[in-house]
Design an enzyme around this catalytic site. Structure first.
Site, PDB file in Angstrom:
ATOM      1  N   TRP A 295      -1.215  -9.424  -5.657  1.00 25.49           N
ATOM      2  CA  TRP A 295      -0.216  -8.828  -6.545  1.00 25.49           C
ATOM      3  C   TRP A 295       1.193  -9.246  -6.113  1.00 25.49           C
ATOM      4  CZ3 TRP A 295       0.737  -2.806  -6.807  1.00 25.49           C
ATOM      5  CH2 TRP A 295       1.427  -2.506  -7.979  1.00 25.49           C
TER       6      TRP A 295
ATOM      7  N   HIS B  18      -2.026 -13.218   6.805  1.00 28.60           N
ATOM      8  CA  HIS B  18      -2.615 -11.894   7.057  1.00 28.60           C
ATOM      9  C   HIS B  18      -2.536 -11.564   8.553  1.00 28.60           C
ATOM     10  CE1 HIS B  18      -4.178 -10.782   3.189  1.00 28.60           C
ATOM     11  NE2 HIS B  18      -5.089 -11.717   3.110  1.00 28.60           N
TER      12      HIS B  18
ATOM     13  N   ARG C  12      -0.596  -0.747   2.601  1.00 22.90           N
ATOM     14  CA  ARG C  12      -1.252   0.177   1.671  1.00 22.90           C
ATOM     15  C   ARG C  12      -1.952   1.255   2.496  1.00 22.90           C
ATOM     16  NH1 ARG C  12      -6.102  -1.654  -2.537  1.00 22.90           N
ATOM     17  NH2 ARG C  12      -5.835   0.065  -3.998  1.00 22.90           N
TER      18      ARG C  12
ATOM     19  N   GLY D 291      -7.408  -1.429  -8.854  1.00 24.07           N
ATOM     20  CA  GLY D 291      -5.988  -1.480  -8.521  1.00 24.07           C
ATOM     21  C   GLY D 291      -5.314  -0.123  -8.645  1.00 24.07           C
TER      22      GLY D 291
HETATM   23  P1  A3P Z   1      -8.722  -2.332  -5.271  1.00 20.69           P
HETATM   24  O1  A3P Z   1      -9.895  -2.837  -4.502  1.00 20.69           O
HETATM   25  O2  A3P Z   1      -8.397  -0.915  -4.957  1.00 20.69           O
HETATM   26  O3  A3P Z   1      -8.872  -2.574  -6.740  1.00 20.69           O
HETATM   27  P2  A3P Z   1      -5.405  -8.118  -1.780  1.00 20.69           P
HETATM   28  O4  A3P Z   1      -4.797  -8.963  -2.832  1.00 20.69           O
HETATM   29  O5  A3P Z   1      -4.530  -7.919  -0.593  1.00 20.69           O
HETATM   30  O6  A3P Z   1      -6.763  -8.586  -1.450  1.00 20.69           O
HETATM   31  O7  A3P Z   1      -5.531  -6.632  -2.368  1.00 20.69           O
HETATM   32  C1  A3P Z   1      -6.471  -6.334  -3.345  1.00 20.69           C
HETATM   33  C2  A3P Z   1      -6.173  -4.993  -3.948  1.00 20.69           C
HETATM   34  O8  A3P Z   1      -4.958  -5.089  -4.707  1.00 20.69           O
HETATM   35  C3  A3P Z   1      -7.276  -4.576  -4.908  1.00 20.69           C
HETATM   36  O9  A3P Z   1      -7.422  -3.151  -4.797  1.00 20.69           O
HETATM   37  C4  A3P Z   1      -6.670  -5.008  -6.225  1.00 20.69           C
HETATM   38  O10 A3P Z   1      -7.187  -4.370  -7.352  1.00 20.69           O
HETATM   39  C5  A3P Z   1      -5.219  -4.653  -6.024  1.00 20.69           C
HETATM   40  N1  A3P Z   1      -4.391  -5.347  -7.032  1.00 20.69           N
HETATM   41  C6  A3P Z   1      -4.413  -6.644  -7.390  1.00 20.69           C
HETATM   42  N2  A3P Z   1      -3.582  -6.876  -8.414  1.00 20.69           N
HETATM   43  C7  A3P Z   1      -3.019  -5.688  -8.714  1.00 20.69           C
HETATM   44  C8  A3P Z   1      -2.064  -5.275  -9.703  1.00 20.69           C
HETATM   45  N3  A3P Z   1      -1.552  -6.132 -10.572  1.00 20.69           N
HETATM   46  N4  A3P Z   1      -1.721  -3.965  -9.722  1.00 20.69           N
HETATM   47  C9  A3P Z   1      -2.250  -3.084  -8.843  1.00 20.69           C
HETATM   48  N5  A3P Z   1      -3.152  -3.416  -7.895  1.00 20.69           N
HETATM   49  C10 A3P Z   1      -3.529  -4.707  -7.831  1.00 20.69           C
END
Ligand code: A3P
Length: 283
Positions: free
Chosen positions: A53, A101, A124, A248
């Site tokens: 994101w 990371h 988070r 998300g």
């Molecule tokens: P969830 O598993 O709770 O859905 P990363 O990119 O660090 O791997 O993080 C993944 C998390 O960010 C996922 O959480 C994903 O859904 C969430 N995410 C990705 N895009 C998003 C967006 N546009 N808005 C809110 N959350 C988002």
């Protein structure tokens, strides 16, 4: 030096921390040694904290899109993404965008607060991180690293034995330097609840003056479903965003933690986060 733990969990110890197998000494070395420039931007997180994101937001704000989202930035420490050597980096558009990371003491480009690069860290709440990570790593559709159950995963997470190591150490290591001029510390939950203000904060930190209409456009295109439906954000080898991500949302952890697990986690959280002053929204 590849190790296999319980439930087929493959990992590598790098600088004393548990890392995924694709963090090779060569790539990690490259990420540590790279000479960063004042125009560089590195976004950093513990996995599952909203990295993808944030990467999309930075790409849109800086107008730095490549052919796809994951080809718009370099993930130097990882051996399975492009580009992997410094020569290729040189020809990248400016500003160069980096993903990492790593905890603070293993950061890209050396010691962050002494480096010319700008760093944006996103954190988070650990319950959502832990359950999102479990969903991700046990996902059979893209052969995740873990094939055990939730209880064991939670224990590994609390013990700092999942890839990228101890969540508390990771987040607090960056939190300690949150006031450095070249470091911006963000919370996933704030970005979710207060998107526009956080977008403006990021733009200001990057020294960008974005016209109002463009800001409206960006705000409209970074919601979860907007991103899910954009071909641009599809992942290599896994075309569906939905296989990588859940919803998300804030608070999905409630579908995983039992009451007893939650109580134990809260006690650990109190003890580890204690006097740091960091605060998270859990629901
Ligand atoms: P969830 O598993 O709770 O859905 P990363 O990119 O660090 O791997 O993080 C993944 C998390 O960010 C996922 O959480 C994903 O859904 C969430 N995410 C990705 N895009 C998003 C967006 N546009 N808005 C809110 N959350 C988002």
């Amino acid at each position: 030096d590849l190790q296999i733990g319980e439930h087929g969990y493959k990992y590598r110890i790098v600088d004393g921390r548990v890392m995924p197998p694709y963090i090779t000494p060569r790539c990690y070395g490259l990420s540590r040694r790279i000479e960063t420039r004042p125009t560089d931007i590195c976004f950093v997180s513990y996995p599952k904290s909203g990295t993808t994101w944030l990467s999309y937001i930075i790409v849109l704000l800086t107008g730095n899109a490549g052919p796809s989202l994951e080809r718009s930035f370099c993930w130097l420490e990882s051996s399975w993404t492009h580009p992997i050597n410094e020569d290729e980096l040189g020809s990248d558009p400016k500003p160069r965008l980096f993903k990492s990371h790593m905890p603070y003491d293993m950061a890209l480009g050396g010691v962050p607060h002494q480096s010319p690069c700008k760093y944006i860290y996103i954190a988070r709440n650990p319950k959502d991180v832990c359950s999102s990570y479990y969903y991700f790593e046990s996902n059979k559709s893209w052969s995740g690293f873990y094939d055990g159950g939730w209880d064991h995963w939670l224990q590994m997470f609390q013990d700092g034995k999942v890839h990228r190591g101890d969540w508390f150490h990771h987040v607090l290591s960056w939190w300690e330097y949150r006031d450095a001029d070249n470091i911006l510390f963000l919370h996933y939950e704030h970005l979710k609840r207060n998107t526009r203000a956080e977008l403006e904060k990021i733009a200001k930190f990057l020294g960008l003056d974005i016209p109002l209409e463009r800001m409206d456009e960006i705000e409209g295109s970074i919601g979860f479903s907007a991103m899910k439906n954009t071909e641009f954000s599809a992942m290599k080898g896994v075309k569906e965003f939905g296989k990588f991500f859940r919803k998300g949302e804030i608070g999905s952890w409630k579908e995983y933690f039992t009451v007893a697990q939650n109580d134990r986690f809260d006690a650990l959280y109190q003890q580890r986060v204690d006097s740091s002053g960091i605060d998270f929204i859990f629901e």
